[in-house]
Design an enzyme around this catalytic site. Sequence first.
Site, short mmCIF file in Angstrom:
data_model
loop_
_atom_site.label_atom_id
_atom_site.label_comp_id
_atom_site.label_asym_id
_atom_site.label_seq_id
_atom_site.Cartn_x
_atom_site.Cartn_y
_atom_site.Cartn_z
N GLY A 75 -4.84 -3.19 -10.66
CA GLY A 75 -3.47 -2.83 -10.35
C GLY A 75 -2.58 -2.56 -11.55
N CYS A 88 5.11 -3.51 -8.93
CA CYS A 88 4.01 -4.18 -9.62
C CYS A 88 2.76 -3.32 -9.53
CB CYS A 88 3.80 -5.57 -9.03
SG CYS A 88 2.67 -6.61 -9.95
N CYS A 89 1.77 -3.73 -8.75
CA CYS A 89 0.49 -3.04 -8.72
C CYS A 89 0.23 -2.38 -7.38
CB CYS A 89 -0.63 -4.04 -9.00
SG CYS A 89 -0.34 -5.02 -10.46
N TRP A 91 5.19 -3.87 -15.81
CA TRP A 91 5.01 -3.19 -14.53
C TRP A 91 6.17 -2.28 -14.17
CZ3 TRP A 91 3.17 -8.41 -14.59
CH2 TRP A 91 1.78 -8.49 -14.51
#
Lengths: 748, 251
Positions: free
Chosen positions: A723, A412-413, A328
């Site tokens: 995501g 992250c998402c 990520w």
Amino acid sequence: MNGNQRTVDPWRDFRDGPWRETIDVADFVHRNHEPYLGDASFLTGPTERTLAVWDRLRALFPEERRRGVYDIDAATPSTITAHAPGYVDRERELIVGLQTDAPLRRAIMPAGGLRMVETALRAYGREPDRRVHEIFTRYRRTHNDAVFDAYPEDVLAARRSHIVTGLPDAYGRGRIIGDYRRVALYGVDRLIEERRAHKAALDGRRSTDDVIRDREELAEQIRALGELKEMAAGYGFDISRPAATGQQAIQWLYFGYLAATKEQNGAAMSLGRTAGFVDVYLRRDIVEGRLDETGAQELVDDFVIKLRIIRFLRTPEYDQLFSGDPTWVTESLGGMGADGRPLVTRTTFRYLQTLYNLGPAPEPNLTVLWSPRLPDGFKRFCAQVSLDTSAIQYENDELIRPAYDDDTAIACCVSAMRVGRDMQFFGARVNLAKALLYAINGGRDELTGEQVAPPTPPVGGETLDHDEVLAAYDRTLDWLAQTYVDALNVIHHQHDRYAYERLEMALHDHPVRRFMATGVAGLSVAVDSLSAIRYGRVKVLRDETGLAVDYAVEGEFPTYGNDDDRADEIAVWLVETFAAKLRRQRAYRDAELTMSVLTITSNVVYGRHTGNTPDGRRAGEPFAPGANPMNGRDTHGLVAAALSVAKLPYDAARDGISLTGTVTPDGLGHTREERITNLAGVLDGYADAGGFHLNVNVLDRATLLDAMAHPERYPQLTVRVSGYAVNFVRLTPEQQRDVVSRTFHGSL
Amino acid sequence: MAPGAAPPVLDGAVHSWDTSIGVDGPGTRFVVFLAGCPLRCRYCHSPDTWYGRSGRRRTVDEMVATIARYRRFVQVAGGGVTVSGGEPLLQPRFTGELLRRCHALGLHTALDTSGFLGDRADDALLDATDLVLLDVKAGRPETYRRVTGTGRLAPTLRFARRLADRGTPMWIRYVLVPGLTDAVDEVARVADVAAGLTGVARVEVLPFHRLGAHKYAELGLAFPLADTAPPDPELLARVRGQFVERGLTVT
């Protein structure tokens, strides 16, 4: 490197502002960035140099894919300075620095958890190092050990039964984005000076727990900044001073990020919002005649190559949960400025162009902050890149900017944070579908029969009564919220003590705003189940101990994902209700409780651990990812599904709401131009409707099936799942089937 | 309102509705599929819409209320509403009122029809129609009969000329089925018709597919073209080329 540059003013030609006096990169970007309103025609392809460097790495990937890891340094616990400098191709690289002394050689980070390290080593056929074992069992405690010392019994039971899951209690928590731009803009000495001032300011305060902790953390941050300089010096760079050129700016920034990835095996190690910042330097270089477009793209390509080979040593089980080998390295692109000017620059385009120059890839996780007000040329380029690569995701800038600011990035998402001003305590997620089964079963687990939640009267009768179920669910969610936040408080207290992000936090303001980012999974299953109970008739089938193990649904019931308010209102109610219950909990360090509706690919594993549900879903069947409607139940197309998801209130789920949509190319129009126009139109419509996040896959089902049969033909096939983009051929067969079975929004 | 004073509630047989992107007219569309069709095209991918009884009675008000929820989205996304079927002109009053109401909402409207019942579309209906997706199934009357089982080509051609005379924009659609509609001469006739009409903004050559086969199985019907393969890219290119040669825009 270049001695002449020492005498050059690194800030020459920059527009002045408060950023000179205080550490404030956002102010610098606002004053110095220049929106680019044109199209993608200026972009250049990869140079021979770029391809030579990339090919050298690409040659290693098949071996890495085959073995799971390419190489591991099992004997050297990683620190910022633990490993000697490493290179991919020393003669050709423009941006240097590796996590260890060789590409794809993974480091161990036992401070997060020794067990994770040793399990991973054994899984990949390596013996754990005895000296490392001794140090981290005899002399040095790990975050993992410390957490389990302090977990109460009910958290352990909830964790065991998978109602609370994915917790960062065995490895680094991640999702903290250092403002790596500060390294480039100010140079490390200035940053150290600023930290010293903060620390000195604490000298006048009484030495309470909080103040002691702050002083110690600041001291650690100062130490980490010193190590950062030392690491860079190993590569021949003096980063005590500000960067003076574009190449230096990228290099300095990357050193900051690299040091963070040497120190932390965080679940998500996101980059921030760097393109607009870098653009200021590249533009100045071009004006000064130091660089042309090809040269600028080369620097970005080389930087992205480095971001693509960030690696962490994790267990196969972890990789299974999150599909492949995620890091990520999220970079947030575009968005609008508070002044109404788009934050799109030529370098924003250049970052996206790497998906052509180097081919599609899941990392870095390129995330476009979308607004209908973005320049048309940029919107069309994004849509084009989505069509060609499926490798970018979209988040709604019109929701993010008002809630945070215009220098906000995604970790992250879907987790938005103001860069360098906010951090979060990552909290994974709880299983709302399983919680509903607990409510029906009086707190017993539907698979094991174990009493996990406190005993309550099970919901009786042959047919489920809606009001009775709802009352029981409310009680279960109270317990779940409390147990969950309890677990997170333990985790983050111990993480701060035993695996503190010294460098990342050195690149934040002091004091920092903290979020505690919780999450939920199984939303659509829980909602459809409640809808079935309310609008249909759900008969309970019990085993000999009275445990409800299956359900028979009679009658039609509305399902979430069809823009049907009857079902969607249940979803809104559930999100708001659980968020409110979470907010009532006291969080460690007075963090603000936030919540996400996000699963990444763990929806498969959550489903596997959840029994039959009243919506007719069978035990073990995967959940839908994130906030998606249940696979196959959204029968009115992507737009209807998107409108259902867009009803979920961002205010109740400030850590993000994820929707993954897959369309076939034919499902977007007949010609390439039309598809670009239509996809950009859908993104405008979704943003306008208040949707938060959209993953777009433009894929044929046939392509995926062929990739399952012949993975060797699709080494770079990227699909987006809740995501995150993954390399399709690295998914488990079960996850691949899940992706294929997801609703394809292709028109017949 | 006094009893009896209310206007008669106008309803129609609606099979389903869907949202689609780029395939039922420009941009993102709200597509209403009406139930009932007088034709029995051999390649039909929606045999579940053949009969009016396979739809549900819905009032215009109900449909407009649903569409209104999507109004903003489809407008922002550069789309509109498409009334499709089945054959929407089998229910001309319902279709006309639906189009009129959508038009009044400021939505771009499209009518997806075979034109076989084009005579039933009155001028008010066409005034409320921004675009007609006209499915010209064949170039020769005998082929038209073979394709549709029940239909005749002449009404479609008559309808097309009427649209051209009125200045209503059209997209001509042609379903390409190997062995059925792929003859050079067949295609040439359709291309001649299209080229002779003003207002043809584009021609869509739609390759036959078998994705509706499962619906026949569910209905206990035989799918006449179960063994026919979709056209290969070369054939598709040739047929598209025939339209391009006439100066038409083809997708």
